[in-house]
Design a protein around this motif. Structure first.
Motif, mmCIF file in Angstrom:
data_model
loop_
_atom_site.group_PDB
_atom_site.id
_atom_site.type_symbol
_atom_site.label_atom_id
_atom_site.label_comp_id
_atom_site.label_asym_id
_atom_site.label_seq_id
_atom_site.Cartn_x
_atom_site.Cartn_y
_atom_site.Cartn_z
ATOM 1 N N PHE A 71 -8.335 -3.015 3.812
ATOM 2 C CA PHE A 71 -8.587 -1.497 4.291
ATOM 3 C C PHE A 71 -8.830 -0.383 3.110
ATOM 4 C CE2 PHE A 71 -4.188 -1.567 4.545
ATOM 5 C CZ PHE A 71 -3.804 -0.043 3.660
ATOM 6 N N VAL A 72 -9.623 0.486 3.310
ATOM 7 C CA VAL A 72 -9.975 1.410 2.201
ATOM 8 C C VAL A 72 -9.754 3.015 2.701
ATOM 9 C CG1 VAL A 72 -11.619 2.435 0.509
ATOM 10 C CG2 VAL A 72 -11.476 0.008 0.879
ATOM 11 N N TYR A 73 -8.826 3.700 2.111
ATOM 12 C CA TYR A 73 -8.715 5.205 2.388
ATOM 13 C C TYR A 73 -9.055 6.165 1.249
ATOM 14 C CZ TYR A 73 -5.637 3.699 6.368
ATOM 15 O OH TYR A 73 -4.945 2.921 7.558
ATOM 16 N N ASP A 74 -9.732 7.121 1.685
ATOM 17 C CA ASP A 74 -10.254 8.364 0.561
ATOM 18 C C ASP A 74 -8.962 9.353 1.220
ATOM 19 O OD1 ASP A 74 -13.369 8.346 -0.326
ATOM 20 O OD2 ASP A 74 -12.264 6.605 0.626
ATOM 21 N N PRO A 104 0.782 -1.141 -0.068
ATOM 22 C CA PRO A 104 0.094 0.103 -0.122
ATOM 23 C C PRO A 104 0.806 1.384 0.085
ATOM 24 C CG PRO A 104 -0.854 -1.460 1.639
ATOM 25 C CD PRO A 104 0.515 -2.093 1.121
ATOM 26 N N MET A 105 0.486 2.057 -0.772
ATOM 27 C CA MET A 105 1.187 3.479 -1.013
ATOM 28 C C MET A 105 0.828 4.201 0.549
ATOM 29 S SD MET A 105 0.853 5.052 -4.594
ATOM 30 C CE MET A 105 1.832 4.276 -5.945
ATOM 31 N N PHE A 106 -0.261 4.039 0.968
ATOM 32 C CA PHE A 106 -0.694 4.762 2.049
ATOM 33 C C PHE A 106 -1.348 3.637 3.179
ATOM 34 C CE2 PHE A 106 -1.404 7.527 -1.265
ATOM 35 C CZ PHE A 106 -0.870 8.635 -1.071
ATOM 36 N N GLY A 107 -0.651 3.421 4.122
ATOM 37 C CA GLY A 107 -0.742 2.197 5.133
ATOM 38 C C GLY A 107 -1.127 2.713 6.429
ATOM 39 N N VAL A 108 -1.274 1.838 7.328
ATOM 40 C CA VAL A 108 -1.726 2.242 8.749
ATOM 41 C C VAL A 108 -0.454 3.005 9.337
ATOM 42 C CG1 VAL A 108 -2.307 0.988 10.798
ATOM 43 C CG2 VAL A 108 -3.007 -0.062 8.514
ATOM 44 N N LYS A 109 -0.656 4.134 9.864
ATOM 45 C CA LYS A 109 0.217 4.808 10.491
ATOM 46 C C LYS A 109 1.059 4.378 11.796
ATOM 47 C CE LYS A 109 -1.694 9.216 8.683
ATOM 48 N NZ LYS A 109 -2.246 10.580 9.433
ATOM 49 N N LEU A 110 0.147 3.627 12.526
ATOM 50 C CA LEU A 110 0.816 3.108 13.753
ATOM 51 C C LEU A 110 1.927 2.150 13.516
ATOM 52 C CD1 LEU A 110 0.954 2.540 16.817
ATOM 53 C CD2 LEU A 110 -0.906 0.926 16.600
ATOM 54 N N ILE A 111 1.416 0.900 12.517
ATOM 55 C CA ILE A 111 2.203 -0.037 12.183
ATOM 56 C C ILE A 111 3.699 0.492 11.396
ATOM 57 C CG2 ILE A 111 2.527 -2.109 10.635
ATOM 58 C CD1 ILE A 111 -0.383 -2.873 11.163
ATOM 59 N N GLU A 112 3.445 1.524 10.699
ATOM 60 C CA GLU A 112 4.592 2.139 9.965
ATOM 61 C C GLU A 112 5.457 2.783 11.067
ATOM 62 O OE1 GLU A 112 2.542 3.095 5.684
ATOM 63 O OE2 GLU A 112 3.050 4.872 7.065
ATOM 64 N N LEU A 150 -7.554 10.432 -4.576
ATOM 65 C CA LEU A 150 -6.929 9.412 -4.519
ATOM 66 C C LEU A 150 -7.678 8.362 -3.619
ATOM 67 C CD1 LEU A 150 -3.412 10.550 -3.576
ATOM 68 C CD2 LEU A 150 -4.079 9.956 -5.879
ATOM 69 N N TRP A 151 -7.614 7.212 -3.960
ATOM 70 C CA TRP A 151 -8.261 6.001 -3.352
ATOM 71 C C TRP A 151 -7.258 5.065 -2.844
ATOM 72 C CZ3 TRP A 151 -10.835 8.720 -7.060
ATOM 73 C CH2 TRP A 151 -11.947 9.502 -6.588
ATOM 74 N N GLN A 152 -6.822 4.535 -1.711
ATOM 75 C CA GLN A 152 -6.200 3.550 -1.330
ATOM 76 C C GLN A 152 -6.861 2.285 -1.045
ATOM 77 O OE1 GLN A 152 -2.460 2.659 -1.033
ATOM 78 N NE2 GLN A 152 -3.692 0.803 -1.340
ATOM 79 N N ILE A 153 -7.145 1.327 -1.902
ATOM 80 C CA ILE A 153 -7.854 0.013 -1.627
ATOM 81 C C ILE A 153 -6.818 -1.013 -1.616
ATOM 82 C CG2 ILE A 153 -9.657 -1.428 -2.650
ATOM 83 C CD1 ILE A 153 -10.693 1.323 -4.351
ATOM 84 N N THR A 154 -6.954 -1.701 -0.388
ATOM 85 C CA THR A 154 -5.937 -2.935 -0.123
ATOM 86 C C THR A 154 -6.848 -4.061 -0.010
ATOM 87 O OG1 THR A 154 -4.336 -1.275 0.714
ATOM 88 C CG2 THR A 154 -4.069 -3.614 1.384
ATOM 89 N N SER A 155 -6.507 -5.090 -0.479
ATOM 90 C CA SER A 155 -7.189 -6.571 -0.326
ATOM 91 C C SER A 155 -6.189 -7.558 -0.150
ATOM 92 C CB SER A 155 -8.079 -6.794 -1.547
ATOM 93 O OG SER A 155 -8.630 -8.213 -1.627
ATOM 94 N N SER A 156 -6.065 -7.809 1.053
ATOM 95 C CA SER A 156 -5.245 -9.235 1.401
ATOM 96 C C SER A 156 -5.595 -9.937 2.897
ATOM 97 C CB SER A 156 -3.832 -8.342 1.711
ATOM 98 O OG SER A 156 -2.670 -9.204 2.236
ATOM 99 N N GLY A 157 -5.395 -11.133 2.700
ATOM 100 C CA GLY A 157 -4.827 -11.920 1.846
ATOM 101 C C GLY A 157 -5.916 -13.084 1.059
ATOM 102 N N ILE A 158 -5.710 -13.176 -0.101
ATOM 103 C CA ILE A 158 -6.340 -14.584 -0.651
ATOM 104 C C ILE A 158 -6.664 -15.679 -0.015
ATOM 105 C CG2 ILE A 158 -6.736 -16.100 -2.516
ATOM 106 C CD1 ILE A 158 -5.413 -13.826 -4.329
ATOM 107 N N LYS A 159 -5.401 -15.818 0.657
ATOM 108 C CA LYS A 159 -5.456 -17.170 1.625
ATOM 109 C C LYS A 159 -4.342 -16.840 2.849
ATOM 110 C CE LYS A 159 -6.161 -22.281 1.559
ATOM 111 N NZ LYS A 159 -5.460 -22.463 2.872
ATOM 112 N N ASN A 160 -4.669 -16.065 3.600
ATOM 113 C CA ASN A 160 -3.639 -15.600 4.520
ATOM 114 C C ASN A 160 -4.369 -14.503 5.473
ATOM 115 O OD1 ASN A 160 -1.255 -15.915 6.026
ATOM 116 N ND2 ASN A 160 -0.041 -15.382 4.360
#
Length: 639
Positions: free
Chosen positions: A525-528, A463-471, A540-550
């Motif tokens: 997750f999804v960010y506008d 993701p170009m724009f991720g979760v700030k805490l984890i980063e 911009l819309w960051q749309i993250t889909s993970s995982g297919i089997k994880n």
């Protein structure tokens, strides 16, 4: 069963790859050299028969295994937004022609005589996902995707334009014991290519397969010398990761044959039908682990007919992430020095790239990759002899230098697929600090593609724009000199890459609508996103889909989710210490959230629908439990 008389003609496929109104690309693995004919049945028009003798390339990968790329330039354009049935007919060794429903009936949906595809007039709907680990204890998102498509067979205009596989299509570095056993059985059954090994305690691939260290002990295959300690720890042993899952590289795939067999085994039920194997001799601990993994693998194999059917109906585009090669691939300059400085680990990485070229990249952009494919064909020859060591190493050197894995697909909106693994912006401060996901030149190429474009879909595995805490946690571990512990790979981890990326979005000539599709992180997750204090700014819309089997460890993700919402709320002063302070990021709440969660943690696959301007008008995650999780727009968008 090592006789081609007893093997099915087609082992894998057909997989639909890059298609348009005037060109069709399909990928197949066969057990012998074949004569094939493609029959197209577009709508009410007459069927068209196309002999494939001059419309394919074939690369032998073993004595009884041949990869075919069927590539057809059509004389007359096919219609858009209509169901087009097709039949891939194969001539048997007795001279009889067999239709696809005869040799692969599972590829046809109930009530349909043949498989079909739809060429979308615009990229109106996209199915996307990443991270498909066969032995993860969950159902398979590709099976869920197939069930969705089965429900929409009567509405071809609703079919996704593409299946976008955004990384970690295989896990070369994290392999279950039963899967590795199946890999070796398939190598023997198909006579896949052998190779010599340098820098290991075994001389060649056959000695590797027979070694008592071949299962759950692969780190022991490195000579026990001081110079190999760092490599063994970094490349094979895995590390405990408090943020992400624990890495297990004890069954890391090594040879080209192992990599190629893995692709066959994750995309088709047929290879499983032609092999027989028993558990290897293991100690008590690993024997119990093998038994547990086998129970999960049985469920994975049961779903493969549906996965194969999905990929026979939806055209797919694919890009690598780290697990397609090895965990933390090219994370830092220090990592590269260790991994590429040893002949054995360099060979493993190179073999994974060769397999990626043949099984994934080739179908993305056949024209661009034609010189590499010709080189691979020269290396493999007829597939019956061990690879010449110097030639194999020379080809790997070429692949490691290659700059062209990224690609674009024209249309409305355009699809821009990024390579965030091999064109890294290495840290100039400390060799062990994370590299930028793309270097300055690669970022400028992306900016050039966006200039003046009113809309685009950007596929960025991370993701170009991720979760700030984890980063922030990743940054903390980086400062401590331990970036490998937490997979410290995100767009904000490298100052130069982060600043350049943010400048692109603030450029006056990028005022379009840009959807960023990502995976990698094992939650969705999804960010506008709004650029602050700028009149002509991109949407911009960051749309993250993970995982297919994880999935992510449940309790840990819930904790991070809650802390992130509190520590980085809109009023929080901590936001001004992030590189994204010039952006206003608005998370979307999944409609099935029970306690305000913004991060959705379940295996599945993403589905996004775009309007004519490139705005996402429906964003959802198709969960493996059969339900849909919708991400509605935020109630309020701040200026």
């Amino acid at each position: 069963m090592n006789d081609t008389q007893t093997l099915p003609d087609i082992l894998v496929g057909p997989l639909l790859r890059r298609i348009s109104t005037t060109r069709l690309v399909l990928w197949v693995v066969a057990s012998r050299a074949l004569n094939m004919t493609l029959i197209l049945r577009p709508g009410q028009s007459d069927a068209e028969s196309i002999g494939l003798a001059h419309h394919h390339q074939c690369i032998p990968i073993g004595q009884r295994a041949f990869i075919y790329l069927i590539d057809i330039e059509l004389d007359s354009p096919l219609p858009c937004d209509e169901r087009i049935e097709y039949d891939l007919q194969v001539e048997s060794q007795q001279g009889e022609w067999r239709s696809l429903p005869e040799w692969a009936p599972w590829l046809c949906y109930d009530g349909a005589a043949y498989p079909a595809f739809v060429i979308a007039s615009r990229h109106h709907r996209l199915m996307h996902g990443s991270c498909r680990k066969p032995h993860h204890d969950s159902a398979d998102g590709l099976v869920r995707a197939d069930s969705w498509l089965a429900e929409h067979q009567a509405a071809p205009t609703e079919w996704p334009a593409w299946l976008l596989m955004t990384g970690d299509q295989i896990y070369a570095d994290d392999v279950a014991g039963p899967m590795l056993r199946a890999v070796h059985a398939l190598i023997e059954q198909l006579g896949l290519v052998d190779e010599w090994l340098e820098g290991a305690t075994v001389d060649d691939s056959q000695a590797l397969y027979d070694s008592p260290d071949s299962y759950y002990q692969r780190a022991e295959l490195l000579p026990d010398v001081t110079s190999n300690v760092a490599l063994r720890q970094r490349f094979f042993s895995g590390v405990k990761k408090p943020v992400f899952t624990s890495a297990n590289a004890q069954n890391h795939l090594m040879t080209l044959a192992e990599m190629l067999a893995m692709y066959c085994l994750v995309w088709s039920p047929v290879p499983w039908q032609v092999i027989r194997f028993e558990a290897p001799a293991l100690d008590k601990k690993n024997a119990e682990l093998y038994r547990q993994e086998q129970a999960v693998m049985d469920g994975f194999v049961a779903g493969l007919p549906q996965c194969a059917r999905l990929m026979a109906h939806l055209p797919s585009l694919m890009i690598f992430d780290d697990h397609d090669v090895t965990d933390d691939w090219n994370l830092s300059a220090d990592w590269e020095l260790a991994a590429y400085g040893h002949p054995f680990s360099k060979r493993i990485i190179g073999n994974a790239l060769v397999a990626y070229l043949l099984c994934q990249a080739w179908g993305n952009d056949p024209d661009k990759l034609s010189p590499l494919i010709h080189h691979a064909s020269t290396l493999l020859r007829d597939g019956s002899q061990p690879l010449v060591c110097a030639e194999q190493d020379g080809f790997i050197e070429r692949l490691l230098r290659f700059q062209g894995w990224e690609f674009q697909v024209p249309g409305t909106p355009a699809l821009i697929v990024l390579d965030t693994r091999t064109r890294r912006w290495r840290s100039e401060r400390k060799l062990n600090h994370p590299s930028g996901l793309m270097d300055w030149e690669a970022l400028m190429e992306m900016q050039q593609a966006l200039m003046g474009a009113k809309s685009a879909v950007i596929i960025s595995p991370a993701p170009m724009f991720g979760v700030k805490l984890i980063e922030s946690i990743q940054k903390l571990f980086t400062v401590m000199g331990k970036p490998l512990v937490v997979d410290a790979e995100n767009w904000m981890a490298h100052r130069g890459a982060a600043n350049t990326l943010l400048q692109i979005w603030q450029h006056s000539k990028t005022p379009g609508n840009y959807v960023i599709l990502s995976g990698d992180v094992h939650y969705s997750f999804v960010y506008d996103i709004v650029v602050r204090r700028q009149k002509r700014a991109p949407n911009l819309w960051q749309i993250t889909s993970s995982g297919i089997k994880n999935t992510f460890p449940k309790n840990l993700l819930n904790t991070f989710d809650r802390l992130n919402r509190w520590l980085y709320a809109p009023w929080s002063p901590l936001n001004w210490f992030t590189k994204r302070r010039k952006l206003s990021v608005h998370p979307r709440d999944p409609d099935r959230a029970s306690a305000g969660e913004r991060l959705w943690n379940a295996s599945g696959i993403g589905l996004v629908t775009l309007d004519e301007k490139g705005h996402p008008i429906d964003i959802r995650q198709l969960d493996v439990d059969g339900s849909d999780v919708v991400f509605p727009p935020p109630e309020k968008t701040l200026p």
